[in-house]
Scaffold this active site. Structure first.
Site, PDB file in Angstrom:
ATOM      1  N   GLY A 296      29.482  69.868  31.740  1.00 56.81           N
ATOM      2  CA  GLY A 296      29.592  70.478  30.416  1.00 56.81           C
ATOM      3  C   GLY A 296      28.214  70.684  29.807  1.00 56.81           C
ATOM      4  N   GLY A 297      28.206  70.754  28.483  1.00 49.30           N
ATOM      5  CA  GLY A 297      26.944  71.000  27.773  1.00 49.30           C
ATOM      6  C   GLY A 297      25.894  69.947  28.078  1.00 49.30           C
TER       7      GLY A 297
ATOM      8  CB  ALA B 135       2.577  92.264  44.650  1.00 46.93           C
TER       9      ALA B 135
HETATM   10  C1  HXC Z   1      35.052  58.651  27.536  1.00 43.22           C
HETATM   11  C2  HXC Z   1      35.110  58.641  29.816  1.00 43.22           C
HETATM   12  C3  HXC Z   1      34.543  59.921  29.868  1.00 43.22           C
HETATM   13  C4  HXC Z   1      34.234  60.549  28.633  1.00 43.22           C
HETATM   14  C5  HXC Z   1      34.857  59.272  31.879  1.00 43.22           C
HETATM   15  N1  HXC Z   1      35.303  58.281  31.083  1.00 43.22           N
HETATM   16  N2  HXC Z   1      34.406  60.288  31.157  1.00 43.22           N
HETATM   17  N3  HXC Z   1      35.361  58.012  28.662  1.00 43.22           N
HETATM   18  N4  HXC Z   1      34.495  59.886  27.499  1.00 43.22           N
HETATM   19  N5  HXC Z   1      33.667  61.745  28.587  1.00 43.22           N
HETATM   20  C6  HXC Z   1      35.854  57.011  31.500  1.00 43.22           C
HETATM   21  C7  HXC Z   1      37.202  57.173  32.181  1.00 43.22           C
HETATM   22  O1  HXC Z   1      38.240  57.235  31.218  1.00 43.22           O
HETATM   23  C8  HXC Z   1      37.249  55.915  33.014  1.00 43.22           C
HETATM   24  O2  HXC Z   1      37.617  54.831  32.190  1.00 43.22           O
HETATM   25  C9  HXC Z   1      35.826  55.677  33.407  1.00 43.22           C
HETATM   26  O3  HXC Z   1      35.032  56.439  32.485  1.00 43.22           O
HETATM   27  C10 HXC Z   1      35.509  56.187  34.797  1.00 43.22           C
HETATM   28  O4  HXC Z   1      35.986  57.523  34.903  1.00 43.22           O
HETATM   29  P1  HXC Z   1      36.882  58.013  36.121  1.00 43.22           P
HETATM   30  O5  HXC Z   1      37.528  59.279  35.706  1.00 43.22           O
HETATM   31  O6  HXC Z   1      37.778  56.892  36.605  1.00 43.22           O
HETATM   32  O7  HXC Z   1      35.787  58.233  37.239  1.00 43.22           O
HETATM   33  P2  HXC Z   1      35.757  59.321  38.372  1.00 43.22           P
HETATM   34  O8  HXC Z   1      37.086  59.408  39.044  1.00 43.22           O
HETATM   35  O9  HXC Z   1      34.580  58.985  39.202  1.00 43.22           O
HETATM   36  O10 HXC Z   1      35.510  60.707  37.627  1.00 43.22           O
HETATM   37  C11 HXC Z   1      34.315  60.933  36.925  1.00 43.22           C
HETATM   38  C12 HXC Z   1      34.442  62.216  36.084  1.00 43.22           C
HETATM   39  C13 HXC Z   1      35.700  62.141  35.195  1.00 43.22           C
HETATM   40  C14 HXC Z   1      34.508  63.418  37.023  1.00 43.22           C
HETATM   41  C15 HXC Z   1      33.170  62.317  35.253  1.00 43.22           C
HETATM   42  O11 HXC Z   1      35.709  60.879  34.498  1.00 43.22           O
HETATM   43  C16 HXC Z   1      35.766  63.219  34.194  1.00 43.22           C
HETATM   44  O12 HXC Z   1      36.127  64.364  34.514  1.00 43.22           O
HETATM   45  N6  HXC Z   1      35.420  62.894  32.954  1.00 43.22           N
HETATM   46  C17 HXC Z   1      35.448  63.827  31.847  1.00 43.22           C
HETATM   47  C18 HXC Z   1      34.360  64.835  32.025  1.00 43.22           C
HETATM   48  C19 HXC Z   1      34.302  65.807  30.859  1.00 43.22           C
HETATM   49  O13 HXC Z   1      35.023  66.757  30.794  1.00 43.22           O
HETATM   50  N7  HXC Z   1      33.481  65.400  29.886  1.00 43.22           N
HETATM   51  C20 HXC Z   1      33.270  66.180  28.709  1.00 43.22           C
HETATM   52  C21 HXC Z   1      32.297  67.285  29.141  1.00 43.22           C
HETATM   53  S1  HXC Z   1      31.855  68.273  27.801  1.00 43.22           S
HETATM   54  P3  HXC Z   1      38.696  53.767  32.661  1.00 43.22           P
HETATM   55  O14 HXC Z   1      38.643  52.710  31.610  1.00 43.22           O
HETATM   56  O15 HXC Z   1      39.995  54.455  32.738  1.00 43.22           O
HETATM   57  O16 HXC Z   1      38.241  53.290  34.017  1.00 43.22           O
HETATM   58  C22 HXC Z   1      30.531  67.498  27.222  1.00 43.22           C
HETATM   59  C23 HXC Z   1      30.001  68.158  26.011  1.00 43.22           C
HETATM   60  C24 HXC Z   1      28.574  67.834  25.852  1.00 43.22           C
HETATM   61  O17 HXC Z   1      30.071  66.552  27.692  1.00 43.22           O
HETATM   62  C25 HXC Z   1      28.140  68.456  24.600  1.00 43.22           C
HETATM   63  C26 HXC Z   1      26.790  68.980  24.699  1.00 43.22           C
HETATM   64  C27 HXC Z   1      26.649  70.253  23.937  1.00 43.22           C
END
Ligand code: HXC
Length: 520
Positions: free
Chosen positions: A175-176, A411
């Site tokens: 993401g961002g 160039a």
């Molecule tokens: C809170 C999060 C989290 C998040 C992961 N976790 N991402 N908690 N906020 N963004 C937590 C999970 O709930 C989990 O907790 C633990 O971290 C490990 O994650 P898993 O999913 O079990 O790990 P894995 O299978 O290795 O997958 C990793 C992952 C996935 C691919 C990163 O967690 C995922 O898709 N996360 C969300 C990614 C996402 O969309 N983020 C927002 C992006 S937008 P538990 O307690 O259940 O073990 C963004 C905006 C930024 O970031 C803004 C800037 C402008």
């Protein structure tokens, strides 16, 4: 004053809290991290810094969210380990996202910890290294976590050109969140460990109906070869961190710092009588410009940047007479060393880094021109090629060039020419400089004479010979002062070193302006 006896209880509590903080998300999650073939945040920092030299800040900072059950999940330190220490004896600031705590997600507190080390690094003028391994913005914190990213991006932008900023991608960066590494000067990735993308495979499937794996989409190879987002790619975390430490040995701590000096084994006056033999006499035959670079610099030590992206141009750090230089060279062994969109962008960014951090630029030129074709034209070679030209023209650091075999057309101008404020422009006697190569030129200007001749091939060959002897030699350019000298290739190393020594106190300026408008 009487010394108070130390309270064992209070020290015990401190030890306990420290231990808890060091465990991050706990033993089970550390094991899960290891099972994925990944090191923990602390293991990474231990490898990065000199032994025992990392000082952690904010190990007891915790997030403040009480909703979604997070009041019961508040590990000290939250999801990042941040601090400072010495790398090869020099001060560096760093943070490492801790995936064992809520997936390394960025909370308000994590953002504050990262910003604190960035602010300190700016105040004292030291590099910043960010190790990324995170699920992105902490979902439970909503806009507070988005704000944290905004605060980091702002600091990345302010620090750009002031202190070197390096990102290491050792896990998800989605993401961002990718825009922090995206702003920094160098991005390191490890194969199969780090992935970066704006939208992941699930979104792509839903929106575009396209199937792609995480690794294909945003893995190290994709970013090293195709997107150019990754500058350095390695097989293991250990190798990656070792090479990051090596990169730092070429960089100053900040934009006001003196260059680092490393005593070379190589004498400055070393001649290389066989250097000419590296280059085939035929103008279109391939050779590897890195062979020339490594024979010219101190101790053959080159650190290539962006090795797998746009390999038709080579950019690398090295040292000459002990001081760091940035090398740029057309690469005849790939696409004949032609300039295209990616090569222009790659070299322009490198040149701007060197210029921002007072690293002299040494350019090796053997370039047939810009790559023709609709792909390039419609892809914007005009504005991308202009970046390279702009970067060379704008740079005020010492600019030394060595022309090896040919420089045709636009160039010739772009590649550190005298016309763009090149300081010392040298050429080997083997060089051809012209608007275009002899074949194309003769076909245009002598078309009629050739077709009317009784022996067109012989006539053509005669015109080519004349063109090569009268127009395309380095002595024409040297006659106008566009080249400062034509040199024996064997002397390339001492001549570059002498030029850099003459230029070491160079001062050059730009007209007063807020900033230029490089064609982005
Ligand atoms: C809170 C999060 C989290 C998040 C992961 N976790 N991402 N908690 N906020 N963004 C937590 C999970 O709930 C989990 O907790 C633990 O971290 C490990 O994650 P898993 O999913 O079990 O790990 P894995 O299978 O290795 O997958 C990793 C992952 C996935 C691919 C990163 O967690 C995922 O898709 N996360 C969300 C990614 C996402 O969309 N983020 C927002 C992006 S937008 P538990 O307690 O259940 O073990 C963004 C905006 C930024 O970031 C803004 C800037 C402008």
């Amino acid at each position: 004053m009487a010394i108070q006896p130390k309270s064992d209880e209070r020290l015990k509590k401190l030890d306990e809290l420290r231990h808890q903080s060091r465990l991050g998300g706990g033993q089970r999650r550390i094991q899960q991290q290891h099972a994925k073939g990944k090191l923990t945040a602390r293991e990474r920092l231990d490898l990065l810094f000199d032994p025992g030299a990392f000082e952690e800040l904010d190990p007891f900072a915790t997030h403040r969210t009480t909703s979604f059950g997070l009041d019961k999940n508040r590990p000290p330190g939250d999801a990042v380990v941040a601090g400072h220490g010495k790398i090869n004896g020099r001060l560096v600031f760093a943070y490492a996202q801790d995936f064992t705590v809520l997936g390394g997600s960025v909370s308000e507190t994590v953002g504050k910890k990262i910003c604190k080390v960035m602010d300190l690094a700016m105040k004292v003028g030291a590099p910043i290294i960010g190790i990324n391994d995170s699920g992105g913005a902490r979902i439970q914190e909503g806009v507070l976590s988005l704000a944290a990213y905004g605060d980091i991006f702002l600091r990345n932008t302010m620090a750009s050109g002031v202190v070197p900023q390096i990102s290491v991608i050792l896990g998800p960066s989605a993401g961002g969140a990718v825009y922090s590494p995206g702003i920094t000067d160098f991005v390191f990735m490890v194969q199969g460990v780090g992935q970066m993308y704006i939208t992941g495979p699930d979104v792509i499937r839903a929106v575009m109906g396209e199937e792609v794996t995480h690794e294909e989409l945003g893995g190290a190879s994709a970013h090293a070869i195709q997107s150019g987002v990754a500058h350095f790619v390695y097989e293991t975390e250990e190798e990656c961190i070792k090479e990051l430490r090596r990169l730092l040995s070429f960089l100053p701590s900040n934009n006001m710092d003196d260059p680092l000096f490393q005593e070379p084994l190589d004498p400055s006056d070393r001649l290389d009588p066989d250097l000419l033999d590296v280059v085939p006499t035929e103008p279109n035959k391939a050779y590897d410009v890195r062979e020339i670079m490594s024979r010219v610099v101190d101790d053959g030590d080159l650190m290539e940047v962006h090795q797998n992206f746009a390999p038709n141009i080579v950019v690398a750090f090295a040292r000459m007479a002990g001081k760091p230089v940035g090398l740029v060279g057309n690469q005849p062994s790939h696409l004949a060393g032609v300039l295209d969109i990616d090569a222009s962008v790659k070299a322009a960014r490198f040149i701007r880094f060197c210029d921002a951090f007072n690293i002299p630029i040494v350019t090796f030129i053997d370039v047939p021109g810009f790559l023709p074709g609709t792909d390039q034209e419609h892809g914007g070679i005009i504005r991308h090629g202009a970046k390279l030209l702009y970067a060379y023209a704008e740079a005020t650091v010492p600019k030394v060039s060595v022309m090896i075999r040919k420089a045709y057309g636009g160039a010739y101008i772009v590649m550190s020419s005298k016309h763009l404020r090149g300081d010392v422009n040298l050429a080997w006697p083997t060089v051809q400089i012209a608007v275009m190569g002899p074949d194309g030129a003769v076909n245009i200007i002598f078309r009629e004479a050739i077709s009317n001749s009784s022996n067109p091939e012989k006539t053509r060959a005669k015109f080519i010979r004349e063109y090569e002897e009268e127009l395309a030699t380095p002595y024409v350019a040297a006659g106008y002062g566009f080249l400062d000298d034509v040199i024996d290739p064997a002397e390339t190393r001492p001549r570059i070193i002498a030029a850099l020594d003459m230029l070491k106190d160079k001062k050059d300026t730009l007209p007063p302006k807020k900033h230029g408008n490089i064609p982005l």
